[in-house]
Design a protein around this motif. Structure first.
Motif, PDB file in Angstrom:
ATOM      1  N   LYS A 197       9.749  16.033  -4.157  1.00  0.00           N
ATOM      2  CA  LYS A 197      10.007  14.601  -3.969  1.00  0.00           C
ATOM      3  C   LYS A 197       8.709  13.836  -3.706  1.00  0.00           C
ATOM      4  O   LYS A 197       8.673  12.600  -3.790  1.00  0.00           O
ATOM      5  CB  LYS A 197      10.988  14.435  -2.785  1.00  0.00           C
ATOM      6  CG  LYS A 197      11.620  13.076  -2.650  1.00  0.00           C
ATOM      7  CD  LYS A 197      12.701  12.838  -3.665  1.00  0.00           C
ATOM      8  CE  LYS A 197      12.994  11.366  -3.820  1.00  0.00           C
ATOM      9  NZ  LYS A 197      13.870  11.056  -4.929  1.00  0.00           N
TER      10      LYS A 197
ATOM     11  N   GLY B 155      14.490   4.490 -13.588  1.00  0.00           N
ATOM     12  CA  GLY B 155      14.609   5.471 -12.501  1.00  0.00           C
ATOM     13  C   GLY B 155      13.835   5.040 -11.274  1.00  0.00           C
ATOM     14  O   GLY B 155      14.298   5.176 -10.140  1.00  0.00           O
TER      15      GLY B 155
ATOM     16  N   ARG C 130      10.912   4.234  -5.227  1.00  0.00           N
ATOM     17  CA  ARG C 130      10.564   5.355  -4.353  1.00  0.00           C
ATOM     18  C   ARG C 130      10.122   4.806  -2.998  1.00  0.00           C
ATOM     19  O   ARG C 130       9.514   3.735  -2.931  1.00  0.00           O
ATOM     20  CB  ARG C 130       9.450   6.180  -4.987  1.00  0.00           C
ATOM     21  CG  ARG C 130       9.947   7.008  -6.166  1.00  0.00           C
ATOM     22  CD  ARG C 130       8.833   7.736  -6.863  1.00  0.00           C
ATOM     23  NE  ARG C 130       8.004   8.512  -5.949  1.00  0.00           N
ATOM     24  CZ  ARG C 130       8.357   9.677  -5.393  1.00  0.00           C
ATOM     25  NH1 ARG C 130       9.541  10.188  -5.662  1.00  0.00           N
ATOM     26  NH2 ARG C 130       7.545  10.310  -4.583  1.00  0.00           N
TER      27      ARG C 130
ATOM     28  N   GLY D  34       9.126  11.041 -11.889  1.00  0.00           N
ATOM     29  CA  GLY D  34       9.775  11.898 -12.891  1.00  0.00           C
ATOM     30  C   GLY D  34       9.590  13.392 -12.714  1.00  0.00           C
ATOM     31  O   GLY D  34       9.544  14.124 -13.710  1.00  0.00           O
ATOM     32  N   ARG D  35       9.466  13.850 -11.473  1.00  0.00           N
ATOM     33  CA  ARG D  35       9.242  15.294 -11.278  1.00  0.00           C
ATOM     34  C   ARG D  35      10.248  15.942 -10.334  1.00  0.00           C
ATOM     35  O   ARG D  35      10.148  17.136 -10.068  1.00  0.00           O
ATOM     36  CB  ARG D  35       7.837  15.523 -10.686  1.00  0.00           C
ATOM     37  CG  ARG D  35       6.711  15.255 -11.659  1.00  0.00           C
ATOM     38  CD  ARG D  35       5.376  15.579 -10.986  1.00  0.00           C
ATOM     39  NE  ARG D  35       4.259  15.258 -11.841  1.00  0.00           N
ATOM     40  CZ  ARG D  35       3.699  14.060 -11.926  1.00  0.00           C
ATOM     41  NH1 ARG D  35       4.159  13.061 -11.203  1.00  0.00           N
ATOM     42  NH2 ARG D  35       2.680  13.851 -12.731  1.00  0.00           N
ATOM     43  N   CYS D  36      11.185  15.197  -9.774  1.00  0.00           N
ATOM     44  CA  CYS D  36      12.110  15.794  -8.797  1.00  0.00           C
ATOM     45  C   CYS D  36      12.915  16.892  -9.490  1.00  0.00           C
ATOM     46  O   CYS D  36      13.456  16.672 -10.582  1.00  0.00           O
ATOM     47  CB  CYS D  36      13.031  14.725  -8.214  1.00  0.00           C
ATOM     48  SG  CYS D  36      12.113  13.451  -7.339  1.00  0.00           S
TER      49      CYS D  36
ATOM     50  N   PHE E 249      15.748  18.200  -9.176  1.00  0.00           N
ATOM     51  CA  PHE E 249      17.198  18.114  -9.359  1.00  0.00           C
ATOM     52  C   PHE E 249      17.590  16.986 -10.316  1.00  0.00           C
ATOM     53  O   PHE E 249      18.751  16.853 -10.679  1.00  0.00           O
ATOM     54  CB  PHE E 249      17.877  17.835  -7.997  1.00  0.00           C
ATOM     55  CG  PHE E 249      17.453  16.509  -7.417  1.00  0.00           C
ATOM     56  CD1 PHE E 249      18.151  15.362  -7.703  1.00  0.00           C
ATOM     57  CD2 PHE E 249      16.317  16.412  -6.632  1.00  0.00           C
ATOM     58  CE1 PHE E 249      17.739  14.133  -7.211  1.00  0.00           C
ATOM     59  CE2 PHE E 249      15.904  15.190  -6.136  1.00  0.00           C
ATOM     60  CZ  PHE E 249      16.607  14.049  -6.429  1.00  0.00           C
ATOM     61  N   CYS E 250      16.636  16.163 -10.715  1.00  0.00           N
ATOM     62  CA  CYS E 250      16.958  14.887 -11.389  1.00  0.00           C
ATOM     63  C   CYS E 250      17.253  15.111 -12.872  1.00  0.00           C
ATOM     64  O   CYS E 250      16.370  15.514 -13.641  1.00  0.00           O
ATOM     65  CB  CYS E 250      15.789  13.926 -11.206  1.00  0.00           C
ATOM     66  SG  CYS E 250      16.042  12.345 -11.980  1.00  0.00           S
TER      67      CYS E 250
ATOM     68  N   CYS F 105      11.181   7.095 -14.971  1.00  0.00           N
ATOM     69  CA  CYS F 105      10.672   7.029 -13.603  1.00  0.00           C
ATOM     70  C   CYS F 105       9.215   7.466 -13.635  1.00  0.00           C
ATOM     71  O   CYS F 105       8.890   8.499 -14.232  1.00  0.00           O
ATOM     72  CB  CYS F 105      11.487   7.982 -12.733  1.00  0.00           C
ATOM     73  SG  CYS F 105      10.723   8.368 -11.156  1.00  0.00           S
TER      74      CYS F 105
HETATM   75  S1  SF4 Z   1      15.153  11.454  -8.443  1.00  0.00           S
HETATM   76 FE1  SF4 Z   1      14.353   9.383  -8.497  1.00  0.00          FE
HETATM   77  S2  SF4 Z   1      12.191   9.591  -7.936  1.00  0.00           S
HETATM   78 FE2  SF4 Z   1      12.906  11.626  -8.512  1.00  0.00          FE
HETATM   79  S3  SF4 Z   1      12.422  11.804 -10.674  1.00  0.00           S
HETATM   80 FE3  SF4 Z   1      14.538  11.091 -10.562  1.00  0.00          FE
HETATM   81  S4  SF4 Z   1      14.390   8.865 -10.678  1.00  0.00           S
HETATM   82 FE4  SF4 Z   1      12.335   9.650 -10.159  1.00  0.00          FE
END
Ligand code: SF4
Length: 503
Positions: free
Chosen positions: A347, A278, A309, A234-236, A238-239, A231
């Motif tokens: 987000k 992602g 996104r 790539g910084r969320c 929780f991901c 993604c």
């Molecule tokens: S939750 Fe979605 S937008 Fe956020 S880092 Fe993961 S893949 Fe990327």
């Protein structure tokens, strides 16, 4: 030495249902089986075979095998390397399986006609393995832990290492001769050029097992591909896949290479493709890909879906170009309607951007799907209700078509998990409970509140206006099938969250 390598998903029998483990950023047990094509392991299988290794594609879950039958089969096949993808909620089960296989193969006796001198090397891979590589070596007899998301390149390197003595690249953890855990160094994703990967061998990887039982497909047979890892944001916090693919390392295949993959799938007779990066690459990459889809006429032969996104595309022309290129279903992570939450989970989204972003996507004729979560440690019932209210509004206005509601889970390796550890917010350290069936973080909500709010979120589409609009939008038998399956899935999810847990 011609090694045989198994890419394995051992069956995980449970009263909770069928595990959705492969190609999944959030593990879940599903009442109605859903099998998602594991793209990176499929690249691994293809790459290994192209390099002269024998490959055994061993997805006991998608083949609906019993554990006993799977075990008999792996003992018969005798691969030299068994690579297993794991995730937090099932890692303890995988440790048991690894130990069982190791004990079986070390105790076997050729004199009794048993497994002979077969002593497979076992490797664990996946986001949990990347997050806590040493843990699996301490808790099981696993030989190698792959602490890198690029299992494909890494498995080839491991096979070359074991058969030809090629040095291990960074990203492996194993035990040395003195039984000490050692690492081959830091994994370096930038060394792996995605354009050097072969086209995925879909027959070798049993594509038909994943082509039908997947509620995201309106048209079947369907297939998955992935042009980016993973993604570009790539910084969320929780991901779980940011553990394997941090956003600053985002890589893509060229649009031409991605189009080759699409062409190959069309030849197989695939009707719908989920592009499961992602977040789909944007900008010039996306324009070139869409133009290629149109010029090659692929837009008339196959339907595309992707993750995106909400602020990834800010103009109607690009959405229209995607529509023209054959895109249909666009999955957006909305996550919450509270700005404080969006900021805390990193987000990079403003609440006021949500509605116009989805409206524009819908205006271009696409079908937006949103995901939202309940159970953030700082969210009160009123705050969770705000997310439900926004979802209801979006359905009512016709800006979204479908929704997925989940409980927030802090997976090891993520910043959210670190935050929970540092602030004593974890309700349990039992990994098997990190499976979306219950909250595992302390929050102002009770267990029951969380489940009810998830149910309410699922029910948010139930306005007469939305249902009427859906009925009026039916144009084909595929539309009827898709709506029927989507309805059943919602009922299934409502049941998942209403059951009294007995596990
Ligand atoms: S939750 Fe979605 S937008 Fe956020 S880092 Fe993961 S893949 Fe990327």
């Amino acid at each position: 030495m011609n090694l045989k390598i198994a890419i394995s998903y051992p069956p995980l029998e449970s009263e909770k249902g069928v595990p959705l483990l492969s190609q999944n950023r959030q593990f879940q047990w599903f009442n109605s089986p859903t099998y998602i094509y594991p793209v990176i392991p499929a690249y691994a299988a293809t790459l290994l075979q192209k390099n002269g290794y024998e490959v055994f594609w061993d997805d006991g879950i998608a083949e609906n095998l019993s554990y006993a039958d799977w075990k008999k089969r792996i003992l018969r096949e005798k691969p030299d390397i068994i690579a297993i993808e794991t995730k937090t909620p099932v890692v303890e089960r995988h440790w048991k399986i690894v130990n069982e296989l190791k004990n079986l193969t070390s105790n076997s006796s050729p004199c009794k006609g048993e497994e002979g001198q077969w002593k497979p090397k076992i490797a664990l891979m996946g986001d949990h393995a990347v997050a806590l590589p040493e843990e699996s070596l301490k808790k099981s007899q696993v030989d190698y832990v792959i602490a890198s998301g690029d299992y494909d390149f890494m498995l080839l390197n491991l096979a070359d290492h074991l058969s030809k003595g090629t040095p291990l690249e960074g990203g492996f953890y194993y035990k040395d001769a003195n039984n000490n855990i050692v690492s081959s160094g830091q994994s370096d994703l930038s060394k792996h050029d995605l354009n050097t990967l072969p086209l995925i061998d879909r027959e070798l990887t049993h594509w038909k097992n994943y082509a039908f039982k997947n509620g995201n497909f309106k048209h079947t047979p369907g297939a998955y591909m992935m042009s980016g890892r993973d993604c570009w944001w790539g910084r969320c916090t929780f991901c779980s896949w940011t553990t394997m693919f941090p956003g600053n390392n985002f890589r893509t295949q060229s649009p031409e290479k991605a189009l080759e993959e699409v062409g190959n799938l069309i030849k197989l007779g695939i009707k719908e493709i989920m592009e499961d990066s992602g977040s789909l690459p944007v900008g010039k990459w996306l324009e070139d890909f869409c133009q290629g889809m149109i010029e090659k006429g692929y837009n008339k032969k196959v339907v595309m879906s992707c993750n995106m996104r909400i602020t990834g595309i800010r103009n109607l022309e690009t959405w229209k170009l995607m529509k023209k290129a054959g895109f249909r279903f666009i999955l957006f992570g909305l996550e919450s309607a509270n700005q404080i939450t969006l900021d805390r989970i990193c987000k990079n989204l403003k609440v006021e951007e949500i509605e116009p972003g989805l409206k524009m996507c819908k205006e271009a004729g696409l079908e937006p799907h949103i995901t939202a979560m309940i159970g953030y440690p700082w969210e009160t019932k009123t705050m969770a209700q705000k997310t439900i209210d926004l979802a209801k509004k979006l359905f009512k206005k016709g800006f979204v078509d479908t929704l997925q509601a989940t409980i927030v889970i802090p997976y090891p390796g993520t910043l959210l998990y670190k935050y929970c550890r540092e602030n004593n917010l974890l309700l349990t350290n039992d990994y098997s409970r990190f499976d979306q069936r219950e909250p595992v973080m302390k929050s102002p909500l009770s267990n029951q509140d969380v489940k009810e709010l998830v149910q309410d979120l699922y029910k948010s589409f139930l306005s007469p206006k939305f249902i009427l609009r859906k009925i009026l939008s039916i144009r084909s038998w595929d539309d009827i099938k898709f709506l029927w399956i989507a309805g059943l899935r919602v009922l299934g999810h409502l049941t998942d969250f209403s059951k009294k847990e007995k596990y």
